[in-house]
Design a protein around this motif. Sequence first.
Motif, PDB file in Angstrom:
ATOM      1  N   SER A  75     -26.351 -23.413 -18.616  1.00 47.48           N
ATOM      2  CA  SER A  75     -25.518 -22.616 -17.707  1.00 47.48           C
ATOM      3  C   SER A  75     -25.034 -21.348 -18.393  1.00 47.48           C
ATOM      4  O   SER A  75     -24.678 -21.355 -19.567  1.00 47.48           O
ATOM      5  CB  SER A  75     -24.278 -23.406 -17.275  1.00 47.48           C
ATOM      6  N   SER A  76     -25.006 -20.285 -17.616  1.00 50.62           N
ATOM      7  CA  SER A  76     -24.425 -19.025 -18.066  1.00 50.62           C
ATOM      8  C   SER A  76     -23.398 -18.623 -17.012  1.00 50.62           C
ATOM      9  O   SER A  76     -23.751 -18.378 -15.858  1.00 50.62           O
ATOM     10  CB  SER A  76     -25.515 -17.963 -18.202  1.00 50.62           C
ATOM     11  N   VAL A  77     -22.136 -18.570 -17.421  1.00 52.10           N
ATOM     12  CA  VAL A  77     -21.035 -18.287 -16.507  1.00 52.10           C
ATOM     13  C   VAL A  77     -20.497 -16.895 -16.814  1.00 52.10           C
ATOM     14  O   VAL A  77     -20.213 -16.581 -17.966  1.00 52.10           O
ATOM     15  CB  VAL A  77     -19.902 -19.329 -16.674  1.00 52.10           C
ATOM     16  N   VAL A  78     -20.365 -16.085 -15.775  1.00 56.35           N
ATOM     17  CA  VAL A  78     -19.781 -14.756 -15.936  1.00 56.35           C
ATOM     18  C   VAL A  78     -18.525 -14.724 -15.069  1.00 56.35           C
ATOM     19  O   VAL A  78     -18.604 -14.689 -13.844  1.00 56.35           O
ATOM     20  CB  VAL A  78     -20.750 -13.635 -15.517  1.00 56.35           C
ATOM     21  N   ILE A  79     -17.364 -14.792 -15.723  1.00 58.41           N
ATOM     22  CA  ILE A  79     -16.088 -14.705 -15.030  1.00 58.41           C
ATOM     23  C   ILE A  79     -15.813 -13.215 -14.801  1.00 58.41           C
ATOM     24  O   ILE A  79     -15.828 -12.435 -15.757  1.00 58.41           O
ATOM     25  CB  ILE A  79     -14.933 -15.308 -15.856  1.00 58.41           C
ATOM     26  N   VAL A  80     -15.591 -12.823 -13.558  1.00 60.15           N
ATOM     27  CA  VAL A  80     -15.350 -11.413 -13.266  1.00 60.15           C
ATOM     28  C   VAL A  80     -14.012 -11.221 -12.563  1.00 60.15           C
ATOM     29  O   VAL A  80     -13.565 -12.072 -11.798  1.00 60.15           O
ATOM     30  CB  VAL A  80     -16.479 -10.783 -12.412  1.00 60.15           C
ATOM     31  N   ASN A  81     -13.397 -10.111 -12.858  1.00 60.14           N
ATOM     32  CA  ASN A  81     -12.214  -9.661 -12.144  1.00 60.14           C
ATOM     33  C   ASN A  81     -12.512  -8.245 -11.690  1.00 60.14           C
ATOM     34  O   ASN A  81     -12.889  -7.403 -12.495  1.00 60.14           O
ATOM     35  CB  ASN A  81     -10.969  -9.695 -13.030  1.00 60.14           C
ATOM     36  N   VAL A  82     -12.387  -8.023 -10.389  1.00 57.02           N
ATOM     37  CA  VAL A  82     -12.676  -6.709  -9.841  1.00 57.02           C
ATOM     38  C   VAL A  82     -11.377  -5.928  -9.712  1.00 57.02           C
ATOM     39  O   VAL A  82     -10.440  -6.359  -9.040  1.00 57.02           O
ATOM     40  CB  VAL A  82     -13.375  -6.804  -8.470  1.00 57.02           C
ATOM     41  N   ILE A  83     -11.338  -4.800 -10.379  1.00 55.92           N
ATOM     42  CA  ILE A  83     -10.213  -3.879 -10.242  1.00 55.92           C
ATOM     43  C   ILE A  83     -10.582  -2.937  -9.111  1.00 55.92           C
ATOM     44  O   ILE A  83     -11.508  -2.139  -9.222  1.00 55.92           O
ATOM     45  CB  ILE A  83      -9.925  -3.126 -11.556  1.00 55.92           C
ATOM     46  N   GLU A  84      -9.862  -3.114  -8.011  1.00 62.40           N
ATOM     47  CA  GLU A  84     -10.164  -2.345  -6.817  1.00 62.40           C
ATOM     48  C   GLU A  84      -9.560  -0.951  -6.929  1.00 62.40           C
ATOM     49  O   GLU A  84      -8.357  -0.795  -7.127  1.00 62.40           O
ATOM     50  CB  GLU A  84      -9.610  -3.069  -5.586  1.00 62.40           C
ATOM     51  N   LYS A  85     -10.417   0.031  -6.822  1.00 67.31           N
ATOM     52  CA  LYS A  85      -9.980   1.423  -6.860  1.00 67.31           C
ATOM     53  C   LYS A  85      -9.702   1.863  -5.429  1.00 67.31           C
ATOM     54  O   LYS A  85     -10.354   1.424  -4.495  1.00 67.31           O
ATOM     55  CB  LYS A  85     -11.051   2.315  -7.493  1.00 67.31           C
ATOM     56  N   ALA A  86      -8.735   2.738  -5.275  1.00 68.09           N
ATOM     57  CA  ALA A  86      -8.304   3.151  -3.941  1.00 68.09           C
ATOM     58  C   ALA A  86      -9.281   4.109  -3.267  1.00 68.09           C
ATOM     59  O   ALA A  86      -9.147   4.390  -2.094  1.00 68.09           O
ATOM     60  CB  ALA A  86      -6.919   3.775  -4.018  1.00 68.09           C
ATOM     61  N   GLY A  87     -10.266   4.611  -3.968  1.00 63.12           N
ATOM     62  CA  GLY A  87     -11.235   5.517  -3.352  1.00 63.12           C
ATOM     63  C   GLY A  87     -10.619   6.820  -2.890  1.00 63.12           C
ATOM     64  O   GLY A  87     -10.812   7.239  -1.766  1.00 63.12           O
ATOM     65  N   GLY A  88      -9.837   7.437  -3.758  1.00 60.00           N
ATOM     66  CA  GLY A  88      -9.197   8.701  -3.427  1.00 60.00           C
ATOM     67  C   GLY A  88      -7.724   8.562  -3.109  1.00 60.00           C
ATOM     68  O   GLY A  88      -6.984   9.520  -3.126  1.00 60.00           O
ATOM     69  N   GLY A  89      -7.288   7.337  -2.820  1.00 61.08           N
ATOM     70  CA  GLY A  89      -5.874   7.092  -2.546  1.00 61.08           C
ATOM     71  C   GLY A  89      -5.137   6.709  -3.812  1.00 61.08           C
ATOM     72  O   GLY A  89      -5.671   6.780  -4.917  1.00 61.08           O
ATOM     73  N   ILE A  90      -3.922   6.279  -3.648  1.00 53.11           N
ATOM     74  CA  ILE A  90      -3.094   5.870  -4.777  1.00 53.11           C
ATOM     75  C   ILE A  90      -3.384   4.405  -5.091  1.00 53.11           C
ATOM     76  O   ILE A  90      -3.344   3.546  -4.207  1.00 53.11           O
ATOM     77  CB  ILE A  90      -1.598   6.062  -4.452  1.00 53.11           C
ATOM     78  N   ASP A  91      -3.691   4.107  -6.363  1.00 54.85           N
ATOM     79  CA  ASP A  91      -3.951   2.734  -6.781  1.00 54.85           C
ATOM     80  C   ASP A  91      -2.654   1.931  -6.814  1.00 54.85           C
ATOM     81  O   ASP A  91      -1.576   2.476  -7.029  1.00 54.85           O
ATOM     82  CB  ASP A  91      -4.617   2.715  -8.170  1.00 54.85           C
ATOM     83  N   LYS A  92      -2.798   0.603  -6.616  1.00 54.98           N
ATOM     84  CA  LYS A  92      -1.635  -0.280  -6.550  1.00 54.98           C
ATOM     85  C   LYS A  92      -0.907  -0.392  -7.883  1.00 54.98           C
ATOM     86  O   LYS A  92       0.297  -0.593  -7.920  1.00 54.98           O
ATOM     87  CB  LYS A  92      -2.085  -1.678  -6.097  1.00 54.98           C
TER      88      LYS A  92
END
Length: 155
Positions: free
Chosen positions: A46-63
């Motif tokens: 098994s090969s496990v890739v734990i990912v966390n996605v940092i959502e970018k606002a796409g031109g808006g203000i990030d959280k």
Amino acid sequence: MRLDDVSSGEATMSLAFDGTVIVPAADPDDGERTAAALASHLTPTSSVVIVNVIEKAGGGIDKASVSQREEHADDIFERTDRILESTDATVETAVLYGTDVVERIFDEAEDRNADAVVFTPREGNRLAELLTGDVARRLVKEASIPVVALPQDDS
């Protein structure tokens, strides 16, 4: 990914991930729950890739600032690693960036030639799901590879 019938007097099913799986984790508790549910399904191949996605606002203000969210990802990875280090699987972590979390997860799965995306559904109320876009539902509906929702390990 294998689904085997294991017979010892009664019919049972055994699920094993013997290739690459992408495991999205939104927060440390989510990562820990998913790692606990996943651990018994891993094999030495098994090969496990734990990912966390940092959502970018796409031109808006990030959280939050990128550095704050990267620290948050480090907390997720630390807690998942503690659980998965007892397995024979290869475990990697990756911070991903994108404006669409689900799209970014499947892009990563494609880039890594993954066999499946694996997660445990988080409990939440319907209003929260509507406001957040319900990532779990979109993972299943927009799947480009198999998506496996594991039950939470209550042990």
